[in-house]
Design a protein around this motif. Structure first.
Motif, PDB file in Angstrom:
ATOM      1  N   LEU A  95      59.090-106.322 -81.854  1.00 20.03           N
ATOM      2  CA  LEU A  95      57.904-106.092 -82.677  1.00 20.03           C
ATOM      3  C   LEU A  95      56.770-107.009 -82.226  1.00 20.03           C
ATOM      4  O   LEU A  95      55.597-106.591 -82.159  1.00 20.03           O
ATOM      5  N   TYR A  96      57.091-108.257 -81.899  1.00 25.66           N
ATOM      6  CA  TYR A  96      56.086-109.192 -81.382  1.00 25.66           C
ATOM      7  C   TYR A  96      55.490-108.676 -80.071  1.00 25.66           C
ATOM      8  O   TYR A  96      54.273-108.678 -79.871  1.00 25.66           O
ATOM      9  N   GLU A  97      56.341-108.215 -79.172  1.00 29.06           N
ATOM     10  CA  GLU A  97      55.876-107.722 -77.876  1.00 29.06           C
ATOM     11  C   GLU A  97      55.040-106.461 -78.045  1.00 29.06           C
ATOM     12  O   GLU A  97      54.031-106.259 -77.349  1.00 29.06           O
ATOM     13  N   TYR A  98      55.451-105.590 -78.977  1.00 28.79           N
ATOM     14  CA  TYR A  98      54.687-104.370 -79.242  1.00 28.79           C
ATOM     15  C   TYR A  98      53.285-104.710 -79.739  1.00 28.79           C
ATOM     16  O   TYR A  98      52.288-104.126 -79.298  1.00 28.79           O
ATOM     17  N   GLU A  99      53.173-105.673 -80.640  1.00 29.59           N
ATOM     18  CA  GLU A  99      51.865-106.064 -81.155  1.00 29.59           C
ATOM     19  C   GLU A  99      51.028-106.704 -80.049  1.00 29.59           C
ATOM     20  O   GLU A  99      49.813-106.459 -79.962  1.00 29.59           O
ATOM     21  N   ALA A 100      51.673-107.508 -79.191  1.00 27.16           N
ATOM     22  CA  ALA A 100      50.948-108.152 -78.097  1.00 27.16           C
ATOM     23  C   ALA A 100      50.356-107.118 -77.140  1.00 27.16           C
ATOM     24  O   ALA A 100      49.262-107.315 -76.589  1.00 27.16           O
ATOM     25  N   LEU A 146      47.612-104.586 -85.229  1.00 24.93           N
ATOM     26  CA  LEU A 146      47.213-105.211 -86.487  1.00 24.93           C
ATOM     27  C   LEU A 146      45.709-105.097 -86.737  1.00 24.93           C
ATOM     28  O   LEU A 146      45.255-105.214 -87.879  1.00 24.93           O
ATOM     29  N   ASP A 147      44.958-104.861 -85.676  1.00 19.08           N
ATOM     30  CA  ASP A 147      43.512-104.745 -85.837  1.00 19.08           C
ATOM     31  C   ASP A 147      43.111-103.480 -86.582  1.00 19.08           C
ATOM     32  O   ASP A 147      41.945-103.315 -86.959  1.00 19.08           O
ATOM     33  N   SER A 148      44.062-102.567 -86.812  1.00 19.87           N
ATOM     34  CA  SER A 148      43.740-101.301 -87.470  1.00 19.87           C
ATOM     35  C   SER A 148      43.889-101.367 -88.986  1.00 19.87           C
ATOM     36  O   SER A 148      43.883-100.333 -89.653  1.00 19.87           O
ATOM     37  N   LEU A 149      44.052-102.560 -89.545  1.00 23.93           N
ATOM     38  CA  LEU A 149      44.211-102.700 -90.994  1.00 23.93           C
ATOM     39  C   LEU A 149      43.040-102.106 -91.755  1.00 23.93           C
ATOM     40  O   LEU A 149      41.881-102.234 -91.344  1.00 23.93           O
ATOM     41  N   ILE A 150      43.346-101.461 -92.886  1.00 24.45           N
ATOM     42  CA  ILE A 150      42.308-100.917 -93.739  1.00 24.45           C
ATOM     43  C   ILE A 150      41.717-102.043 -94.590  1.00 24.45           C
ATOM     44  O   ILE A 150      42.345-103.091 -94.780  1.00 24.45           O
ATOM     45  N   PRO A 151      40.502-101.865 -95.122  1.00 23.67           N
ATOM     46  CA  PRO A 151      39.889-102.906 -95.956  1.00 23.67           C
ATOM     47  C   PRO A 151      40.707-103.195 -97.207  1.00 23.67           C
ATOM     48  O   PRO A 151      41.456-102.352 -97.699  1.00 23.67           O
ATOM     49  N   TYR A 177      42.683-110.364-104.065  1.00 25.03           N
ATOM     50  CA  TYR A 177      42.494-111.326-102.985  1.00 25.03           C
ATOM     51  C   TYR A 177      43.531-111.028-101.906  1.00 25.03           C
ATOM     52  O   TYR A 177      44.731-110.992-102.184  1.00 25.03           O
ATOM     53  N   GLU A 178      43.080-110.787-100.691  1.00 22.44           N
ATOM     54  CA  GLU A 178      43.987-110.428 -99.614  1.00 22.44           C
ATOM     55  C   GLU A 178      44.452-111.679 -98.871  1.00 22.44           C
ATOM     56  O   GLU A 178      43.639-112.428 -98.313  1.00 22.44           O
ATOM     57  N   ILE A 179      45.753-111.928 -98.897  1.00 23.49           N
ATOM     58  CA  ILE A 179      46.306-113.040 -98.122  1.00 23.49           C
ATOM     59  C   ILE A 179      46.050-112.770 -96.649  1.00 23.49           C
ATOM     60  O   ILE A 179      46.383-111.695 -96.135  1.00 23.49           O
ATOM     61  N   GLN A 180      45.429-113.721 -95.978  1.00 19.58           N
ATOM     62  CA  GLN A 180      44.981-113.489 -94.605  1.00 19.58           C
ATOM     63  C   GLN A 180      46.147-113.337 -93.625  1.00 19.58           C
ATOM     64  O   GLN A 180      46.052-112.608 -92.641  1.00 19.58           O
ATOM     65  N   THR A 181      47.235-114.026 -93.869  1.00 20.87           N
ATOM     66  CA  THR A 181      48.401-113.912 -92.996  1.00 20.87           C
ATOM     67  C   THR A 181      49.022-112.537 -93.127  1.00 20.87           C
ATOM     68  O   THR A 181      49.238-112.041 -94.235  1.00 20.87           O
ATOM     69  N   ARG A 182      49.330-111.901 -91.993  1.00 13.74           N
ATOM     70  CA  ARG A 182      50.120-110.678 -91.979  1.00 13.74           C
ATOM     71  C   ARG A 182      51.565-111.056 -91.661  1.00 13.74           C
ATOM     72  O   ARG A 182      51.813-111.961 -90.851  1.00 13.74           O
TER      73      ARG A 182
END
Length: 340
Positions: A85-90, A95-100, A106-111
Protein backbone atom coordinates in the motif's frame (compact mmCIF):
# COMPACT_ATOMS: atom_id res chain seq x y z
CA UNK A 1 -5.10 6.24 29.31
CA UNK A 2 -7.26 4.28 26.88
CA UNK A 3 -8.73 1.10 28.28
CA UNK A 4 -9.99 -2.11 26.75
CA UNK A 5 -13.46 -1.60 25.24
CA UNK A 6 -16.24 -1.90 27.78
CA UNK A 7 -18.34 -4.03 25.43
CA UNK A 8 -16.05 -7.06 25.72
CA UNK A 9 -18.18 -8.75 28.32
CA UNK A 10 -21.42 -8.12 26.44
CA UNK A 11 -23.18 -10.37 24.00
CA UNK A 12 -22.75 -9.46 20.35
CA UNK A 13 -26.36 -8.36 20.18
CA UNK A 14 -25.99 -6.07 23.17
CA UNK A 15 -22.75 -4.71 21.72
CA UNK A 16 -24.54 -3.73 18.51
CA UNK A 17 -27.29 -1.92 20.46
CA UNK A 18 -24.93 0.46 22.24
CA UNK A 19 -25.13 4.09 21.16
CA UNK A 20 -21.91 5.27 19.50
CA UNK A 21 -20.58 8.62 18.37
CA UNK A 22 -18.63 7.55 15.28
CA UNK A 23 -20.26 6.87 11.93
CA UNK A 24 -18.24 5.21 9.17
CA UNK A 25 -18.91 5.21 5.44
CA UNK A 26 -17.05 4.43 2.24
CA UNK A 27 -16.37 7.51 0.14
CA UNK A 28 -17.54 6.66 -3.37
CA UNK A 29 -14.78 8.38 -5.29
CA UNK A 30 -11.68 7.07 -6.97
CA UNK A 31 -10.88 3.59 -8.17
CA UNK A 32 -7.77 2.51 -6.28
CA UNK A 33 -6.40 -0.91 -7.26
CA UNK A 34 -3.03 -2.58 -7.59
CA UNK A 35 -1.45 -5.98 -8.14
CA UNK A 36 1.42 -7.10 -5.90
CA UNK A 37 3.98 -9.82 -6.49
CA UNK A 38 6.56 -10.23 -3.73
CA UNK A 39 7.87 -6.64 -3.42
CA UNK A 40 6.63 -5.45 -6.82
CA UNK A 41 3.51 -3.29 -7.10
CA UNK A 42 1.67 -2.55 -10.35
CA UNK A 43 -1.07 0.11 -10.11
CA UNK A 44 -4.36 -0.35 -11.96
CA UNK A 45 -7.09 -2.89 -12.50
CA UNK A 46 -5.27 -5.07 -15.01
CA UNK A 47 -4.90 -7.95 -12.56
CA UNK A 48 -8.59 -8.40 -11.74
CA UNK A 49 -9.76 -12.03 -11.33
CA UNK A 50 -13.26 -12.25 -12.85
CA UNK A 51 -15.93 -14.45 -11.27
CA UNK A 52 -17.37 -17.21 -13.47
CA UNK A 53 -20.99 -16.32 -12.72
CA UNK A 54 -22.36 -19.48 -14.34
CA UNK A 55 -20.93 -21.63 -11.55
CA UNK A 56 -23.16 -20.05 -8.89
CA UNK A 57 -26.16 -22.13 -7.78
CA UNK A 58 -24.78 -25.09 -9.71
CA UNK A 59 -25.26 -28.42 -7.99
CA UNK A 60 -23.09 -31.47 -8.43
CA UNK A 61 -19.97 -29.47 -9.25
CA UNK A 62 -16.73 -31.15 -8.25
CA UNK A 63 -13.92 -28.86 -7.14
CA UNK A 64 -11.03 -30.43 -5.28
CA UNK A 65 -9.76 -27.47 -3.27
CA UNK A 66 -6.62 -29.40 -2.31
CA UNK A 67 -5.73 -30.27 -5.90
CA UNK A 68 -1.99 -29.71 -6.31
CA UNK A 69 -1.28 -29.23 -2.60
CA UNK A 70 2.20 -30.21 -1.43
CA UNK A 71 2.76 -29.93 2.30
CA UNK A 72 6.49 -29.60 1.70
CA UNK A 73 6.07 -26.50 -0.47
CA UNK A 74 4.99 -23.35 1.31
CA UNK A 75 3.01 -21.85 -1.54
CA UNK A 76 0.34 -20.16 0.56
CA UNK A 77 2.25 -17.34 2.21
CA UNK A 78 0.13 -14.18 2.10
CA UNK A 79 2.50 -11.52 0.79
CA UNK A 80 -0.17 -8.83 0.98
CA UNK A 81 1.24 -6.24 3.37
CA UNK A 82 1.23 -2.57 4.29
CA UNK A 83 4.43 -2.19 2.27
CA UNK A 84 2.47 -2.74 -0.95
CA UNK A 85 0.00 0.00 0.00
CA UNK A 86 2.91 2.35 0.77
CA UNK A 87 4.55 1.58 -2.58
CA UNK A 88 1.24 2.03 -4.41
CA UNK A 89 0.76 5.47 -2.87
CA UNK A 90 4.37 6.41 -3.66
CA UNK A 91 3.79 5.55 -7.33
CA UNK A 92 0.35 7.13 -7.75
CA UNK A 93 -0.01 9.83 -5.05
CA UNK A 94 -3.65 8.75 -4.82
CA UNK A 95 -4.07 10.53 -1.48
CA UNK A 96 -4.12 13.81 -3.38
CA UNK A 97 -7.60 12.92 -4.67
CA UNK A 98 -9.28 13.43 -1.27
CA UNK A 99 -12.63 15.20 -1.35
CA UNK A 100 -13.12 18.40 0.72
CA UNK A 101 -13.99 18.10 4.40
CA UNK A 102 -17.62 18.05 5.51
CA UNK A 103 -18.93 21.34 6.84
CA UNK A 104 -18.98 21.38 10.63
CA UNK A 105 -16.27 18.73 11.06
CA UNK A 106 -12.65 19.35 11.94
CA UNK A 107 -10.64 17.14 9.61
CA UNK A 108 -7.66 15.40 11.20
CA UNK A 109 -4.81 16.21 8.84
CA UNK A 110 -3.12 12.82 9.16
CA UNK A 111 -4.39 10.14 6.78
CA UNK A 112 -4.26 6.55 8.04
CA UNK A 113 -3.43 3.60 5.80
CA UNK A 114 -3.67 -0.08 6.71
CA UNK A 115 -4.53 -3.51 5.35
CA UNK A 116 -7.86 -5.15 6.08
CA UNK A 117 -6.41 -7.58 8.62
CA UNK A 118 -5.53 -4.66 10.96
CA UNK A 119 -9.21 -3.76 11.33
CA UNK A 120 -10.15 -7.44 11.62
CA UNK A 121 -7.58 -7.88 14.40
CA UNK A 122 -9.05 -4.94 16.32
CA UNK A 123 -12.48 -6.53 15.96
CA UNK A 124 -11.09 -9.82 17.32
CA UNK A 125 -9.57 -7.94 20.27
CA UNK A 126 -12.93 -6.37 21.04
CA UNK A 127 -15.20 -9.36 20.58
CA UNK A 128 -13.03 -12.44 21.07
CA UNK A 129 -10.51 -11.14 23.61
CA UNK A 130 -7.54 -11.85 21.34
CA UNK A 131 -4.25 -10.11 22.07
CA UNK A 132 -2.90 -8.16 19.12
CA UNK A 133 0.16 -6.08 18.31
CA UNK A 134 0.21 -3.23 15.80
CA UNK A 135 3.15 -1.28 14.43
CA UNK A 136 2.73 2.24 13.07
CA UNK A 137 5.09 4.60 11.24
CA UNK A 138 4.66 8.18 10.07
CA UNK A 139 5.73 8.59 6.45
CA UNK A 140 5.26 11.79 4.41
CA UNK A 141 3.01 13.13 7.17
CA UNK A 142 0.62 10.18 7.07
CA UNK A 143 0.54 7.03 9.21
CA UNK A 144 0.86 3.45 7.97
CA UNK A 145 -0.28 0.70 10.35
CA UNK A 146 0.55 -3.01 10.18
CA UNK A 147 -0.36 -5.97 12.39
CA UNK A 148 1.80 -8.77 13.74
CA UNK A 149 0.52 -11.86 11.94
CA UNK A 150 2.63 -14.19 14.09
CA UNK A 151 0.52 -13.77 17.20
CA UNK A 152 -2.18 -16.15 18.41
CA UNK A 153 -1.44 -19.19 16.31
CA UNK A 154 -1.40 -17.50 12.92
CA UNK A 155 2.07 -18.79 12.12
CA UNK A 156 2.65 -21.09 9.19
CA UNK A 157 1.65 -24.45 10.61
CA UNK A 158 0.81 -27.27 8.22
CA UNK A 159 -2.87 -26.98 9.14
CA UNK A 160 -2.92 -23.22 8.49
CA UNK A 161 -1.06 -23.61 5.22
CA UNK A 162 -3.44 -26.33 4.05
CA UNK A 163 -6.47 -24.18 4.90
CA UNK A 164 -4.96 -21.16 3.13
CA UNK A 165 -4.14 -23.26 0.08
CA UNK A 166 -7.70 -24.58 -0.09
CA UNK A 167 -9.18 -21.09 0.01
CA UNK A 168 -6.83 -19.75 -2.64
CA UNK A 169 -7.34 -22.79 -4.85
CA UNK A 170 -11.13 -22.47 -4.67
CA UNK A 171 -10.81 -18.82 -5.70
CA UNK A 172 -8.70 -19.75 -8.69
CA UNK A 173 -11.15 -22.44 -9.83
CA UNK A 174 -14.19 -20.13 -9.81
CA UNK A 175 -12.54 -17.15 -11.50
CA UNK A 176 -10.90 -16.32 -14.79
CA UNK A 177 -7.49 -15.65 -13.29
CA UNK A 178 -4.93 -13.40 -14.90
CA UNK A 179 -2.27 -15.31 -12.96
CA UNK A 180 -3.84 -18.77 -12.57
CA UNK A 181 -0.79 -20.62 -11.26
CA UNK A 182 0.87 -17.98 -9.10
CA UNK A 183 -0.18 -17.95 -5.45
CA UNK A 184 2.13 -15.03 -4.69
CA UNK A 185 0.32 -12.51 -6.89
CA UNK A 186 -2.56 -10.66 -5.28
CA UNK A 187 -4.93 -8.07 -6.66
CA UNK A 188 -6.04 -5.50 -4.08
CA UNK A 189 -8.57 -2.71 -3.79
CA UNK A 190 -8.20 0.32 -1.55
CA UNK A 191 -11.34 1.77 0.01
CA UNK A 192 -11.47 5.28 1.43
CA UNK A 193 -13.37 5.18 4.72
CA UNK A 194 -14.54 8.41 6.31
CA UNK A 195 -14.96 8.17 10.11
CA UNK A 196 -17.06 10.99 11.55
CA UNK A 197 -17.07 11.61 15.29
CA UNK A 198 -20.40 13.37 15.82
CA UNK A 199 -19.76 14.04 19.49
CA UNK A 200 -16.58 16.04 18.98
CA UNK A 201 -17.22 16.98 15.32
CA UNK A 202 -13.97 15.46 14.13
CA UNK A 203 -13.39 13.59 10.90
CA UNK A 204 -10.73 10.95 10.09
CA UNK A 205 -9.77 9.48 6.71
CA UNK A 206 -8.71 5.82 6.69
CA UNK A 207 -7.59 3.95 3.58
CA UNK A 208 -7.99 0.18 3.85
CA UNK A 209 -6.43 -2.25 1.38
CA UNK A 210 -8.09 -5.64 0.83
CA UNK A 211 -7.09 -8.56 -1.37
CA UNK A 212 -9.90 -9.02 -3.91
CA UNK A 213 -10.21 -12.64 -5.03
CA UNK A 214 -13.04 -11.97 -7.50
CA UNK A 215 -14.92 -9.23 -9.35
CA UNK A 216 -18.31 -9.53 -11.02
CA UNK A 217 -19.25 -8.26 -14.47
CA UNK A 218 -20.24 -4.89 -12.97
CA UNK A 219 -16.73 -4.41 -11.61
CA UNK A 220 -17.77 -4.93 -7.98
CA UNK A 221 -15.70 -6.97 -5.53
CA UNK A 222 -17.09 -10.39 -4.59
CA UNK A 223 -15.93 -12.10 -1.40
CA UNK A 224 -15.14 -15.82 -1.83
CA UNK A 225 -15.36 -18.45 0.92
CA UNK A 226 -15.75 -22.18 1.48
CA UNK A 227 -17.65 -23.81 4.32
CA UNK A 228 -18.41 -27.31 5.54
CA UNK A 229 -21.54 -28.83 4.05
CA UNK A 230 -22.78 -29.25 7.65
CA UNK A 231 -24.09 -25.70 7.32
CA UNK A 232 -26.68 -27.03 4.83
CA UNK A 233 -25.87 -24.05 2.61
CA UNK A 234 -27.55 -21.50 4.89
CA UNK A 235 -25.53 -18.59 6.28
CA UNK A 236 -27.68 -18.52 9.43
CA UNK A 237 -26.21 -21.94 10.28
CA UNK A 238 -22.69 -20.50 10.44
CA UNK A 239 -21.16 -19.98 13.85
CA UNK A 240 -21.38 -16.37 14.93
CA UNK A 241 -17.59 -16.06 14.82
CA UNK A 242 -17.31 -17.32 11.24
CA UNK A 243 -20.29 -15.29 10.09
CA UNK A 244 -18.82 -12.08 11.49
CA UNK A 245 -15.50 -12.88 9.84
CA UNK A 246 -17.21 -13.30 6.45
CA UNK A 247 -19.29 -10.16 6.87
CA UNK A 248 -16.47 -7.90 8.05
CA UNK A 249 -14.06 -8.88 5.29
CA UNK A 250 -16.75 -8.25 2.70
CA UNK A 251 -17.69 -4.94 4.27
CA UNK A 252 -14.13 -3.60 4.34
CA UNK A 253 -13.49 -4.48 0.70
CA UNK A 254 -16.76 -2.91 -0.44
CA UNK A 255 -18.26 -6.27 -1.50
CA UNK A 256 -22.05 -6.68 -1.44
CA UNK A 257 -21.97 -10.40 -2.28
CA UNK A 258 -20.35 -13.44 -0.71
CA UNK A 259 -20.00 -16.49 -2.97
CA UNK A 260 -19.26 -19.67 -1.05
CA UNK A 261 -18.63 -23.31 -1.84
CA UNK A 262 -20.09 -26.17 0.20
CA UNK A 263 -17.15 -28.41 1.13
CA UNK A 264 -17.72 -32.12 1.76
CA UNK A 265 -15.72 -34.20 4.25
CA UNK A 266 -13.42 -35.26 1.41
CA UNK A 267 -12.67 -31.54 0.74
CA UNK A 268 -14.56 -31.60 -2.56
CA UNK A 269 -16.83 -28.59 -3.15
CA UNK A 270 -20.05 -29.92 -4.66
CA UNK A 271 -22.23 -26.80 -4.69
CA UNK A 272 -21.66 -23.04 -4.96
CA UNK A 273 -24.09 -20.56 -3.42
CA UNK A 274 -24.17 -16.84 -2.69
CA UNK A 275 -25.41 -14.49 0.01
CA UNK A 276 -25.96 -10.77 0.18
CA UNK A 277 -24.12 -8.79 2.85
CA UNK A 278 -27.58 -7.61 3.97
CA UNK A 279 -28.27 -11.13 5.22
CA UNK A 280 -25.64 -10.50 7.91
CA UNK A 281 -26.82 -7.02 8.92
CA UNK A 282 -30.62 -7.34 8.71
CA UNK A 283 -31.19 -11.03 9.21
CA UNK A 284 -30.24 -13.59 11.84
CA UNK A 285 -26.95 -11.97 13.00
CA UNK A 286 -27.70 -8.22 12.75
CA UNK A 287 -24.03 -7.25 12.69
CA UNK A 288 -23.00 -3.61 12.89
CA UNK A 289 -19.66 -1.89 12.39
CA UNK A 290 -20.51 1.04 14.68
CA UNK A 291 -18.66 -0.05 17.83
CA UNK A 292 -15.70 -1.30 15.82
CA UNK A 293 -15.07 1.98 14.03
CA UNK A 294 -15.58 3.94 17.24
CA UNK A 295 -12.71 1.93 18.72
CA UNK A 296 -10.63 2.32 15.55
CA UNK A 297 -11.10 6.09 15.80
CA UNK A 298 -9.82 6.14 19.40
CA UNK A 299 -6.83 3.88 18.67
CA UNK A 300 -5.76 5.74 15.52
CA UNK A 301 -6.17 9.13 17.20
CA UNK A 302 -3.89 7.94 20.02
CA UNK A 303 -1.31 6.83 17.46
CA UNK A 304 -1.53 10.22 15.74
CA UNK A 305 -0.82 12.03 19.01
CA UNK A 306 2.14 9.72 19.71
CA UNK A 307 3.90 9.92 16.34
CA UNK A 308 4.94 13.55 16.09
CA UNK A 309 8.07 13.40 13.94
CA UNK A 310 8.50 12.16 10.38
CA UNK A 311 9.77 8.59 10.40
CA UNK A 312 8.78 7.97 14.02
CA UNK A 313 7.41 4.52 14.91
CA UNK A 314 5.43 3.00 17.75
CA UNK A 315 4.19 -0.38 18.90
CA UNK A 316 0.56 -0.71 20.01
CA UNK A 317 -0.24 -3.65 22.28
CA UNK A 318 -3.86 -4.56 22.91
CA UNK A 319 -4.12 -7.30 25.50
CA UNK A 320 -7.17 -9.21 26.68
CA UNK A 321 -8.05 -7.21 29.78
CA UNK A 322 -5.33 -4.55 29.87
CA UNK A 323 -5.28 -0.85 28.89
CA UNK A 324 -3.92 -0.05 25.46
CA UNK A 325 -0.13 0.29 25.56
CA UNK A 326 1.65 2.53 23.04
CA UNK A 327 5.46 2.51 23.00
CA UNK A 328 7.79 4.54 20.79
CA UNK A 329 10.15 2.27 18.86
CA UNK A 330 12.74 2.12 16.10
CA UNK A 331 13.34 -0.54 13.49
CA UNK A 332 16.64 -1.29 15.22
CA UNK A 333 15.11 -1.68 18.67
CA UNK A 334 12.45 -4.10 17.51
CA UNK A 335 14.61 -5.72 14.82
CA UNK A 336 11.93 -5.71 12.19
CA UNK A 337 10.80 -3.59 9.29
CA UNK A 338 7.99 -1.12 9.95
CA UNK A 339 6.26 -2.62 6.90
CA UNK A 340 5.19 -6.07 8.07
Amino acid sequence: MAHAPRNMGLSAGARNRRSVDVKARIVQSGNFEYTSHNEEVTPGGGGRPMLIEGMIHQKNVSIDVMDGYNKNVNSTINHHSIYHLYEYEAQTNFLDSLIPSLFGFYEIQTRFLCCRYVICDIDDWMGRRKSIELLAIRKNGDIYIGSNKNLDGRIDTEENNAAAFGGLNFAKKVTKEVFPSNFHKHHSVVKHWCLENHRFHRKMNVFISSVARAFDSSGDVVELKTVSSNSMGKVQNLSRTKARMWWLRALLSGANRIVYGLRMDNLIVNEILEASIDEFTKGHFRFSEADLFSEVFKIFEKIDRTLIDEGSMCLINLEKFEPMKVTLATSESIRRSPFW
